[in-house]
Design a protein around this motif. Structure first.
Motif, PDB file in Angstrom:
ATOM      1  N   PHE A 176       1.105  -0.640  -0.065  1.00  0.00           N
ATOM      2  CA  PHE A 176      -0.100  -0.266  -0.119  1.00  0.00           C
ATOM      3  C   PHE A 176       1.015   1.518  -0.298  1.00  0.00           C
ATOM      4  O   PHE A 176       1.568   1.379   1.029  1.00  0.00           O
ATOM      5  N   LYS A 177       0.761   2.290  -1.215  1.00  0.00           N
ATOM      6  CA  LYS A 177       1.732   3.563  -0.646  1.00  0.00           C
ATOM      7  C   LYS A 177       0.409   4.510  -1.600  1.00  0.00           C
ATOM      8  O   LYS A 177      -0.894   4.490  -1.674  1.00  0.00           O
ATOM      9  N   ARG A 178       1.468   5.917  -1.011  1.00  0.00           N
ATOM     10  CA  ARG A 178       0.269   6.862  -1.334  1.00  0.00           C
ATOM     11  C   ARG A 178       0.153   7.200  -2.713  1.00  0.00           C
ATOM     12  O   ARG A 178       0.340   6.643  -3.529  1.00  0.00           O
ATOM     13  N   SER A 179      -1.533   7.588  -2.704  1.00  0.00           N
ATOM     14  CA  SER A 179      -1.798   7.458  -4.159  1.00  0.00           C
ATOM     15  C   SER A 179      -1.677   8.860  -4.401  1.00  0.00           C
ATOM     16  O   SER A 179      -0.890   9.787  -4.223  1.00  0.00           O
ATOM     17  N   ALA A 180      -1.477   8.355  -6.196  1.00  0.00           N
ATOM     18  CA  ALA A 180      -0.786   9.073  -7.326  1.00  0.00           C
ATOM     19  C   ALA A 180      -2.244  10.225  -7.170  1.00  0.00           C
ATOM     20  O   ALA A 180      -1.850  11.927  -6.888  1.00  0.00           O
ATOM     21  N   GLN A 230     -11.034  20.350  11.655  1.00  0.00           N
ATOM     22  CA  GLN A 230     -10.935  20.441  10.505  1.00  0.00           C
ATOM     23  C   GLN A 230     -10.555  19.086   9.134  1.00  0.00           C
ATOM     24  O   GLN A 230     -11.997  19.842   8.183  1.00  0.00           O
ATOM     25  N   PHE A 231     -10.294  18.025   8.916  1.00  0.00           N
ATOM     26  CA  PHE A 231      -9.725  18.054   7.980  1.00  0.00           C
ATOM     27  C   PHE A 231      -9.386  16.240   8.901  1.00  0.00           C
ATOM     28  O   PHE A 231      -9.461  16.533  10.159  1.00  0.00           O
ATOM     29  N   THR A 232     -10.376  15.346   8.097  1.00  0.00           N
ATOM     30  CA  THR A 232     -10.422  13.923   8.865  1.00  0.00           C
ATOM     31  C   THR A 232      -9.374  13.020   8.218  1.00  0.00           C
ATOM     32  O   THR A 232      -8.194  12.953   7.177  1.00  0.00           O
ATOM     33  N   HIS A 233      -8.436  12.982   9.241  1.00  0.00           N
ATOM     34  CA  HIS A 233      -7.220  11.681   9.712  1.00  0.00           C
ATOM     35  C   HIS A 233      -7.268  10.695   9.927  1.00  0.00           C
ATOM     36  O   HIS A 233      -8.248  10.312  11.162  1.00  0.00           O
ATOM     37  N   GLU A 234      -6.757   9.449   9.233  1.00  0.00           N
ATOM     38  CA  GLU A 234      -6.631   7.966   9.672  1.00  0.00           C
ATOM     39  C   GLU A 234      -5.576   7.604   9.517  1.00  0.00           C
ATOM     40  O   GLU A 234      -5.099   8.060   9.043  1.00  0.00           O
ATOM     41  N   TYR A 235      -6.003   6.486  11.055  1.00  0.00           N
ATOM     42  CA  TYR A 235      -4.841   5.987  11.666  1.00  0.00           C
ATOM     43  C   TYR A 235      -4.873   4.771  11.848  1.00  0.00           C
ATOM     44  O   TYR A 235      -6.142   3.987  12.258  1.00  0.00           O
ATOM     45  N   LEU A 236      -3.447   3.891  11.130  1.00  0.00           N
ATOM     46  CA  LEU A 236      -3.346   2.455  11.747  1.00  0.00           C
ATOM     47  C   LEU A 236      -2.915   2.401  13.119  1.00  0.00           C
ATOM     48  O   LEU A 236      -1.638   2.858  13.196  1.00  0.00           O
ATOM     49  N   CYS A 237      -3.715   2.143  14.082  1.00  0.00           N
ATOM     50  CA  CYS A 237      -2.740   1.404  15.665  1.00  0.00           C
ATOM     51  C   CYS A 237      -2.983   0.587  15.628  1.00  0.00           C
ATOM     52  O   CYS A 237      -3.367  -0.911  15.687  1.00  0.00           O
ATOM     53  N   ILE A 238      -1.699  -0.564  15.751  1.00  0.00           N
ATOM     54  CA  ILE A 238      -1.320  -1.857  16.099  1.00  0.00           C
ATOM     55  C   ILE A 238      -0.904  -2.028  17.632  1.00  0.00           C
ATOM     56  O   ILE A 238       0.098  -1.425  17.711  1.00  0.00           O
ATOM     57  N   SER A 239      -1.219  -2.904  18.652  1.00  0.00           N
ATOM     58  CA  SER A 239      -0.668  -2.887  19.873  1.00  0.00           C
ATOM     59  C   SER A 239      -0.498  -4.469  19.562  1.00  0.00           C
ATOM     60  O   SER A 239      -1.218  -6.014  18.529  1.00  0.00           O
ATOM     61  N   GLN A 240       0.568  -4.770  20.340  1.00  0.00           N
ATOM     62  CA  GLN A 240       1.397  -5.907  19.889  1.00  0.00           C
ATOM     63  C   GLN A 240       1.537  -6.246  21.549  1.00  0.00           C
ATOM     64  O   GLN A 240       1.168  -6.310  22.858  1.00  0.00           O
ATOM     65  N   VAL A 286       0.279   4.832  12.142  1.00  0.00           N
ATOM     66  CA  VAL A 286       0.929   5.119  11.448  1.00  0.00           C
ATOM     67  C   VAL A 286      -0.458   5.329  10.443  1.00  0.00           C
ATOM     68  O   VAL A 286      -1.672   5.398  10.678  1.00  0.00           O
ATOM     69  N   ASN A 287      -0.041   6.840   9.995  1.00  0.00           N
ATOM     70  CA  ASN A 287      -1.391   7.602   9.116  1.00  0.00           C
ATOM     71  C   ASN A 287      -1.147   6.919   7.891  1.00  0.00           C
ATOM     72  O   ASN A 287      -0.524   7.258   6.636  1.00  0.00           O
ATOM     73  N   ILE A 288      -2.616   6.753   7.756  1.00  0.00           N
ATOM     74  CA  ILE A 288      -3.034   5.958   6.061  1.00  0.00           C
ATOM     75  C   ILE A 288      -3.736   6.520   5.067  1.00  0.00           C
ATOM     76  O   ILE A 288      -4.368   6.119   4.622  1.00  0.00           O
ATOM     77  N   GLN A 289      -3.766   8.270   6.108  1.00  0.00           N
ATOM     78  CA  GLN A 289      -5.038   8.645   5.072  1.00  0.00           C
ATOM     79  C   GLN A 289      -4.470   9.112   3.642  1.00  0.00           C
ATOM     80  O   GLN A 289      -6.018   9.379   2.894  1.00  0.00           O
ATOM     81  N   ASN A 290      -3.512   9.138   3.309  1.00  0.00           N
ATOM     82  CA  ASN A 290      -3.498   9.233   2.036  1.00  0.00           C
ATOM     83  C   ASN A 290      -2.837   7.852   0.623  1.00  0.00           C
ATOM     84  O   ASN A 290      -2.253   8.470  -0.491  1.00  0.00           O
ATOM     85  N   LEU A 291      -3.036   6.909   1.383  1.00  0.00           N
ATOM     86  CA  LEU A 291      -2.707   5.759   0.689  1.00  0.00           C
ATOM     87  C   LEU A 291      -3.696   5.494  -0.277  1.00  0.00           C
ATOM     88  O   LEU A 291      -5.215   5.646  -0.612  1.00  0.00           O
ATOM     89  N   ASN A 292      -3.438   4.496  -0.477  1.00  0.00           N
ATOM     90  CA  ASN A 292      -4.102   3.695  -2.365  1.00  0.00           C
ATOM     91  C   ASN A 292      -5.260   2.215  -1.989  1.00  0.00           C
ATOM     92  O   ASN A 292      -5.585   1.838  -2.613  1.00  0.00           O
TER      93      ASN A 292
END
Length: 243
Positions: free
Chosen positions: A103-107, A198-208, A217-223
């Motif tokens: 998963f990468k930053r989208s164009a 003001q802007f919605t941001h999504e993060y992936l939270c990993i508990s170990q 991990v900020n996943i807002q701009n991923l594809n």
């Protein structure tokens, strides 16, 4: 002790605590010495569920009105939603699950954050000054603006072409920004954290299992959408965790 070994021991029925060694094996009464796999390993599902519930209670406990074991928790402008997937969807996805996913930053991210603003800049600057400066200066501004825009285009193209994966899922675990691998056995719980500002941001939270320090991990701009990423993670985890 590595994360791989510690993730075994922390949910093993043969674990023990001995000062000053910390976690030990009850059989050898010493620090674990195995590599990768342990012949005496006995999975302690009760302890695993306790760790998982404590993790869920931590997030839910931040919200006094929240359900302590709920999948979704709202805390002011932040929403935590535990990633989950139905058995039917898991079976459907699992049957055609690739060995790895990137998963990468989208164009689109580069288009809206750099190219379009630059286009407005090269059009707006000459237009704004057209009645305030002579024609020669306007021509210079146009040339400078076009060169600037071409430079932004080249930079954005390089970012897209040489775009490195932000998150990689495979049969071994999760790799973030090309750093150390988080093995599936060590993944206790994953959540999608959404900040409603003001802007919605999504993060992936990993508990170990091996540490109380969570990874965000900020996943807002991923594809990929957050809920889709959650589905993929749960499918890989169910298939390869093998606790």
């Amino acid at each position: 002790m590595t994360d791989i070994e510690f993730s075994y021991c922390k949910v093993c029925k043969n674990r023990g605590i001995k000062y000053p060694l910390g976690v030990i094996c009850k059989i050898s009464q010493d620090k674990p010495q195995f590599k990768q796999d342990c012949m005496h390993y006995e999975f302690d599902n009760e302890e695993y569920q306790t760790l998982k519930n404590n993790c869920r209670k931590y997030y839910s406990g931040l919200n006094e009105k929240g359900n302590s074991l709920g999948r979704r928790v709202n805390i002011n402008t932040i929403t935590y939603e535990q990633t989950h997937i139905s058995d039917r969807s898991q079976s459907k996805l699992g049957s055609r699950l690739p060995l790895s996913m990137e998963f990468k930053r989208s164009a689109t991210h580069y288009l809206f954050s750099h190219i379009i603003p630059s286009l407005f800049f090269i059009i707006g600057i000459p237009y704004y000054f057209k009645n305030k400066m002579n024609d020669d200066i306007i021509k210079i501004l146009v040339i400078v603006s076009v060169i600037f825009f071409i430079g932004i285009m080249i930079w954005a193209a390089k970012q897209v072409i040489f775009n490195k994966p932000k998150i990689i899922l495979d049969n071994k675990g999760i790799r973030i920004d090309g750093k150390d691998l988080i093995i599936w056995r060590d993944v206790l719980m994953t959540q999608i954290k959404t900040k409603h500002e003001q802007f919605t941001h999504e993060y992936l939270c990993i508990s170990q299992i091996s540490t109380t320090q969570n990874i965000e991990v900020n996943i807002q701009n991923l594809n990929v959408m957050g809920w889709q990423l959650g589905h993929y993670i749960e499918t890989y985890k169910m298939k390869y965790q093998k606790l």
